[in-house]
Design a protein around this motif. Sequence first.
Motif, mmCIF file in Angstrom:
data_model
loop_
_atom_site.group_PDB
_atom_site.id
_atom_site.type_symbol
_atom_site.label_atom_id
_atom_site.label_comp_id
_atom_site.label_asym_id
_atom_site.label_seq_id
_atom_site.Cartn_x
_atom_site.Cartn_y
_atom_site.Cartn_z
ATOM 1 N N ALA A 54 0.859 -1.198 0.000
ATOM 2 C CA ALA A 54 0.000 0.000 0.000
ATOM 3 C C ALA A 54 0.892 1.245 0.000
ATOM 4 C CB ALA A 54 -0.904 -0.015 1.227
ATOM 5 N N ARG A 55 0.320 2.369 -0.400
ATOM 6 C CA ARG A 55 1.103 3.615 -0.472
ATOM 7 C C ARG A 55 1.687 3.984 0.891
ATOM 8 N NH1 ARG A 55 -0.755 7.303 -4.400
ATOM 9 N NH2 ARG A 55 0.925 8.709 -3.809
ATOM 10 N N LEU A 56 0.947 3.752 1.971
ATOM 11 C CA LEU A 56 1.437 4.168 3.282
ATOM 12 C C LEU A 56 2.433 3.174 3.871
ATOM 13 C CD1 LEU A 56 -1.892 5.692 4.618
ATOM 14 C CD2 LEU A 56 0.171 6.950 4.003
ATOM 15 N N MET A 57 2.638 2.063 3.155
ATOM 16 C CA MET A 57 3.736 1.153 3.509
ATOM 17 C C MET A 57 4.876 1.498 2.542
ATOM 18 S SD MET A 57 2.173 -0.417 5.947
ATOM 19 C CE MET A 57 2.921 -1.981 6.348
ATOM 20 N N SER A 58 5.441 0.503 1.835
ATOM 21 C CA SER A 58 6.554 0.853 0.942
ATOM 22 C C SER A 58 6.118 0.933 -0.523
ATOM 23 C CB SER A 58 7.690 -0.164 1.093
ATOM 24 O OG SER A 58 7.216 -1.443 0.696
ATOM 25 N N GLY A 59 4.793 0.970 -0.767
ATOM 26 C CA GLY A 59 4.311 0.985 -2.150
ATOM 27 C C GLY A 59 4.246 2.375 -2.762
ATOM 28 N N GLY A 101 -7.463 2.752 -6.266
ATOM 29 C CA GLY A 101 -7.364 1.547 -7.085
ATOM 30 C C GLY A 101 -8.346 1.540 -8.241
ATOM 31 N N SER A 102 -9.520 2.104 -8.044
ATOM 32 C CA SER A 102 -10.543 2.162 -9.099
ATOM 33 C C SER A 102 -11.548 3.232 -8.701
ATOM 34 C CB SER A 102 -11.267 0.814 -9.219
ATOM 35 O OG SER A 102 -12.044 0.586 -8.050
ATOM 36 N N GLY A 103 -12.455 3.538 -9.624
ATOM 37 C CA GLY A 103 -13.491 4.521 -9.313
ATOM 38 C C GLY A 103 -14.414 4.018 -8.216
ATOM 39 N N TYR A 104 -14.660 2.716 -8.240
ATOM 40 C CA TYR A 104 -15.519 2.136 -7.198
ATOM 41 C C TYR A 104 -14.859 2.338 -5.835
ATOM 42 C CZ TYR A 104 -18.536 -0.994 -4.653
ATOM 43 O OH TYR A 104 -19.427 -1.487 -3.745
ATOM 44 N N MET A 105 -13.553 2.074 -5.787
ATOM 45 C CA MET A 105 -12.830 2.238 -4.513
ATOM 46 C C MET A 105 -12.746 3.702 -4.102
ATOM 47 S SD MET A 105 -9.811 -0.522 -4.965
ATOM 48 C CE MET A 105 -9.041 -0.198 -3.393
ATOM 49 N N ALA A 106 -12.628 4.586 -5.081
ATOM 50 C CA ALA A 106 -12.567 6.013 -4.753
ATOM 51 C C ALA A 106 -13.878 6.444 -4.075
ATOM 52 C CB ALA A 106 -12.311 6.840 -6.014
ATOM 53 N N ASN A 107 -15.001 6.135 -4.699
ATOM 54 C CA ASN A 107 -16.272 6.601 -4.134
ATOM 55 C C ASN A 107 -16.595 5.942 -2.803
ATOM 56 O OD1 ASN A 107 -16.941 8.573 -5.992
ATOM 57 N ND2 ASN A 107 -17.873 7.101 -7.411
ATOM 58 N N THR A 108 -16.276 4.658 -2.678
ATOM 59 C CA THR A 108 -16.607 3.981 -1.417
ATOM 60 C C THR A 108 -15.603 4.354 -0.321
ATOM 61 O OG1 THR A 108 -15.441 2.017 -2.215
ATOM 62 C CG2 THR A 108 -17.835 2.019 -2.407
ATOM 63 N N GLY A 109 -14.468 4.931 -0.704
ATOM 64 C CA GLY A 109 -13.499 5.367 0.300
ATOM 65 C C GLY A 109 -13.681 6.815 0.666
ATOM 66 N N LEU A 110 -13.895 7.639 -0.353
ATOM 67 C CA LEU A 110 -13.855 9.064 -0.029
ATOM 68 C C LEU A 110 -15.153 9.581 0.593
ATOM 69 C CD1 LEU A 110 -14.650 11.767 -2.123
ATOM 70 C CD2 LEU A 110 -13.384 10.285 -3.640
ATOM 71 N N ILE A 111 -16.291 9.051 0.213
ATOM 72 C CA ILE A 111 -17.551 9.567 0.794
ATOM 73 C C ILE A 111 -17.606 9.279 2.309
ATOM 74 C CG2 ILE A 111 -20.095 9.481 0.707
ATOM 75 C CD1 ILE A 111 -19.759 8.986 -2.374
ATOM 76 N N ALA A 170 -9.384 7.786 4.161
ATOM 77 C CA ALA A 170 -10.126 6.947 3.204
ATOM 78 C C ALA A 170 -9.597 5.515 3.268
ATOM 79 C CB ALA A 170 -9.990 7.517 1.792
ATOM 80 N N ARG A 171 -10.429 4.615 3.782
ATOM 81 C CA ARG A 171 -9.963 3.252 4.068
ATOM 82 C C ARG A 171 -9.595 2.490 2.805
ATOM 83 N NH1 ARG A 171 -11.084 1.454 9.215
ATOM 84 N NH2 ARG A 171 -11.602 -0.654 8.579
ATOM 85 N N SER A 172 -10.276 2.755 1.688
ATOM 86 C CA SER A 172 -9.954 2.029 0.453
ATOM 87 C C SER A 172 -8.622 2.514 -0.126
ATOM 88 C CB SER A 172 -11.069 2.209 -0.581
ATOM 89 O OG SER A 172 -11.197 3.566 -0.918
ATOM 90 N N PHE A 173 -8.150 3.675 0.310
ATOM 91 C CA PHE A 173 -6.805 4.128 -0.052
ATOM 92 C C PHE A 173 -5.781 3.500 0.895
ATOM 93 C CE2 PHE A 173 -3.147 6.782 0.733
ATOM 94 C CZ PHE A 173 -2.650 6.957 -0.556
ATOM 95 N N ILE A 174 -6.064 3.577 2.177
ATOM 96 C CA ILE A 174 -5.079 3.174 3.195
ATOM 97 C C ILE A 174 -4.794 1.673 3.148
ATOM 98 C CG2 ILE A 174 -4.625 3.073 5.692
ATOM 99 C CD1 ILE A 174 -6.521 5.561 5.947
#
Length: 388
Positions: free
Chosen positions: A74-79, A104-114, A260-264
């Motif tokens: 993940a980005r917050l690890m070493s990705g 990761g995708s539009g689905y993940m963006a909306n379900t994470g950011l809202i 945003a959990r789908s980002f983290i």
Amino acid sequence: MDPLTWLAQRRAQGTLRRLRPLERPVAGGLYDVAGRQPLVDFSSNDYLALSCHPRVIATGRRFLEEYGAGSGAARLMSGDLTLHHRLEEEIACFKAQEAALLFGSGYMANTGLIPALVGRHDVVFSDRLNHASIVDGCRLSAARFVRFRHNDMDHLAALLADKRGKGRALIVVESLYSMDGDRAPLPELVRLKEEHDCLLLVDEAHATGIFGATGAGLVEEAGVTRQVDLVMGTFGKALGSYGAYVAADQVWIDYLLNRARSFIYSTALPPAVIGASLGALAVVRNNPGLGQELLARAHFFKEALAAHNIGVESASQIVPLLIGDSATALALAARLNEAGFFVTAVRPPTVPANTARLRFTVTLHHSDADLGRLADVLQELQSGHHPS
Ligand SMILES: Cc1ncc(COP(=O)(O)O)c(C=O)c1O
């Protein structure tokens, strides 16, 4: 209900979904694997045909070879690779926003950011025709979920007056509606969001790359870039790649990457995908007329339909033909398939009950001859004649 009965019920209603593998060589064409039948694809969101563009492929390949197949974490690890930041800077610049964050995708963006933006003590106002990823984001947020009639600003104003509350309020819309091809009234939405002190989130999944002077989308075309708080979009449609982003003021991006959990909790997008997206943005930047070319082609198709007395309502490259009944829509899609066109019958629950439709998407893969032939075949089918 057990799954067998559930599936049988869906089959009887004509709403059972199934997968249909296809072959889509870069060299061109779409093939039905079963019959090896060439098909013209009227179902894809590859609006600008960028998925096959040499520059997009070359940058994707170069990144694959230079950086490997996966980001590893993940980005917050070493990705978190510099190439992710490059794409975020590019997309922020394209959208004329301070900063951007990849998902990761539009689905993940909306379900994470809202759910990151609103919670238990807040309220979210969502257009009734918003995409499932927005609906799921609203539900996950635990905020009060208020839906307004599609594009009905009087209804939204009344609901805002009644249900705005004292917490944070978010209005969420698509700038171009994916199943109807119509546009949100962005200036009115901005006026209402200002009047009622709300955040405004605009999903530009289907508008990015096509509308506006630089192709940034309908927010750019409407001249409301500074008034919209957050803009999201996906790389998987006109930009021909995969993944998604949200662009906004830096403070929102800092906040979202913490919340945003789908980002983290998800692996960062792979290098080849980032390369392809950077390549696509470069193509759009160097060819600002691509969107207009697409809209001219869509116009040509709608004129051909009108000449055959086939009525459609569309303000874009998305051209829905309303059928109503799911079984009829499925049968029509099957007949079009036999005639060499790939088009999907979009049925409930993706669209409201009794509004099953054929959703045609015009892309730069299509020639005028493809568009004219489809209009002819549709006329023959609708008048009950079999196409030869
Ligand atoms: C309006 C809208 N938002 C979000 C998405 C999801 O994007 P993605 O396909 O990248 O998950 C889609 C399409 O799938 C969409 O139509």
